[in-house]
Scaffold this active site. Structure first.
Site, mmCIF file in Angstrom:
data_model
loop_
_atom_site.group_PDB
_atom_site.id
_atom_site.type_symbol
_atom_site.label_atom_id
_atom_site.label_comp_id
_atom_site.label_asym_id
_atom_site.label_seq_id
_atom_site.Cartn_x
_atom_site.Cartn_y
_atom_site.Cartn_z
ATOM 1 N N THR A 136 0.953 -1.310 0.079
ATOM 2 C CA THR A 136 -0.084 0.316 -0.067
ATOM 3 C C THR A 136 1.045 1.102 0.135
ATOM 4 O O THR A 136 1.886 1.299 0.716
ATOM 5 C CB THR A 136 -1.094 0.161 1.178
ATOM 6 O OG1 THR A 136 -1.558 1.157 1.135
ATOM 7 C CG2 THR A 136 -0.115 -0.052 2.588
ATOM 8 N N ASP A 138 0.038 3.735 1.228
ATOM 9 C CA ASP A 138 -0.576 4.571 2.517
ATOM 10 C C ASP A 138 0.462 4.320 3.846
ATOM 11 O O ASP A 138 0.498 5.079 4.596
ATOM 12 C CB ASP A 138 -2.054 4.239 2.822
ATOM 13 C CG ASP A 138 -2.772 4.974 1.788
ATOM 14 O OD1 ASP A 138 -2.612 6.146 1.372
ATOM 15 O OD2 ASP A 138 -4.135 4.385 1.660
ATOM 16 N N MET A 181 -2.622 11.717 -1.231
ATOM 17 C CA MET A 181 -3.416 10.744 -0.984
ATOM 18 C C MET A 181 -3.151 10.368 0.663
ATOM 19 O O MET A 181 -2.092 10.858 0.996
ATOM 20 C CB MET A 181 -2.947 9.354 -1.735
ATOM 21 C CG MET A 181 -3.639 9.353 -3.084
ATOM 22 S SD MET A 181 -3.262 7.624 -3.937
ATOM 23 C CE MET A 181 -4.389 7.791 -5.500
ATOM 24 N N ARG A 294 1.342 7.123 -7.560
ATOM 25 C CA ARG A 294 1.395 5.729 -7.166
ATOM 26 C C ARG A 294 1.653 4.989 -8.363
ATOM 27 O O ARG A 294 1.857 3.630 -8.362
ATOM 28 C CB ARG A 294 0.115 5.046 -6.282
ATOM 29 C CG ARG A 294 -0.988 4.872 -7.219
ATOM 30 C CD ARG A 294 -2.106 4.600 -6.483
ATOM 31 N NE ARG A 294 -3.173 4.063 -7.222
ATOM 32 C CZ ARG A 294 -4.541 3.843 -6.789
ATOM 33 N NH1 ARG A 294 -4.705 3.986 -5.518
ATOM 34 N NH2 ARG A 294 -5.641 3.570 -7.360
#
Length: 392
Positions: A136, A138, A181, A294
């Site tokens: 991910t 994140d 993000m 990304r």
């Protein structure tokens, strides 16, 4: 002796290095020569049940080499949660294909899905081994030092913030707000300050979901920066919230919700730019790299690529060692580029979000401490160096 067939399932958002993990899985499985066939699910479990499978065993070496350096999710991905009917149908598919080993590549939700599938198979009398493989941008999966995908996206944000600062200070014009993000955590937004050398460098203000956002405080801080140097770069995570835990901005149209019925949070930079124009009477632009952050392979981090390879190979070895209902967890680098790993129980990571540690958070315009940048630097790698503006 050959045994069993392997199934690979991807879930959640793509990254620069997700396909590198997939390539590593196929290469390791072929090298160990213990699986008869390696299947890939097209667009998650729901896509698989509609006849969407790929025989990864047949991928030639040249294609695997290209897969390793391709962004996105080559198998497709999904955010949909499988229903009980889906799980029953999945059992039939696994039995038909004689699949006893499953790897789930994804984030928090995918780890929960892996645990759910494993439990359902066990209760249905179909023995399987299930392991989770983290990914991910994140960086919010619990019980792992870092997540493959984060370092490359962080490098993109850090470099883009530096680039944006070089552009805006040249005119100047005077304010630009860059949105990253990060629905619930600020790992990417915090990375924007990794290339900051002095107080004049971008960014000048950074806002994270880990700290409550106040409009009045933001406007006052921005006005101070612009009054001092004539321009400013602000970085905000898309998921910043106020003191009541409400998103500062989200798209109200239900049609824009994702398959998990979560509202679309992107757009906060434009919302704040409008507030700056109305309240401070300043020209203000918003920038939103969005999915580019990304997807840019030119910004892929060397360490991120190593990590992506490691978790894929470790997952295959874990299955063959009889491990199940666990996730591959990366250990801290500790000065090495080939950090080790361990396997941790899925129920420790499934749908558990990891914010930036409290000891790395601070008050101020740049709300993260030195410890955060010491952690990020080796993962992200060097940024492109620039000269100082000559007109200064």
């Amino acid at each position: 002796m050959k045994e069993r067939n392997l199934l690979v399932v991807q879930g959640g958002g793509p990254t620069q290095v997700l396909n590198a993990t997939l390539a590593a899985i196929v290469e390791e499985a072929k090298a160990l020569n213990r699986f008869q066939r390696i299947f890939g699910a097209r667009s998650g479990i729901k896509g698989l049940l509609k006849g969407g499978e790929v025989d990864l065993s047949r991928l030639p070496a040249a294609e695997l080499k290209l897969l390793r350096v391709s962004p996105g999710a080559a198998l497709g991905s999904s955010r949909a949660k499988p229903s009980e009917d889906d799980l029953r149908e999945l059992i039939g598919y696994l039995r038909q294909r004689e699949i006893r080993d499953l790897l789930f590549l994804g984030g928090n939700g995918t780890m929960r899905g892996a645990e759910t599938v494993s439990r359902f198979c066990r209760e249905s009398g179909h023995e399987v081994r299930v392991l989770g493989v983290p990914k991910t941008v994140d960086n919010d999966i619990a019980v792992t030092d870092r997540c493959p995908g984060y370092a490359s996206a962080a490098r993109y944000i850090a470099q883009s913030t530096r680039d944006l600062g070089m552009d805006v200070r040249s005119l100047p014009q005077p304010v630009s707000i860059l949105e990253t993000m990060g629905r619930s955590v600020g790992w990417l937004a915090a990375a924007a300050a990794a290339g900051k050398r002095d107080e004049r460098d971008a960014p000048h203000l950074v806002y994270l979901p880990e700290r409550a956002f106040e409009m009045e405080g933001f406007l006052a801080a921005l006005e101070t920066v612009v009054a001092k140097q004539g321009w400013a770069i602000v970085v905000v995570a898309e998921g910043i919230r106020d003191r009541d835990e409400r998103y500062v901005y989200q798209v109200a149209d239900p049609a824009q919700s994702d398959p998990l019925q979560r509202p679309l949070t992107g757009g906060v930079a434009q919302y704040l730019a409008d507030a700056v124009a109305q309240n401070l009477k300043m020209r203000c632009r918003s920038e939103k790299p969005g999915l580019l952050g990304r997807a840019s392979m030119l910004h892929a981090s060397t360490q991120d690529q190593r990590d992506a390879d490691l978790v894929g190979r470790a997952a295959v070895r874990g299955l063959l060692a009889g491990e199940t209902e666990k996730m591959v967890s990366l250990l801290p680098l500790q000065g090495r580029s080939d950090s080790g790993y361990e396997l941790v129980a899925l129920d420790r990571v499934a749908e558990v979000e990891r914010p930036i540690p409290a000891e790395w958070i601070c008050d101020g315009a740049i709300p993260v401490k030195k410890g955060f940048f010491e952690y990020l630097g080796p993962l992200m790698g060097d940024l492109v160096p620039y000269c100082a503006p000559l007109f200064n």
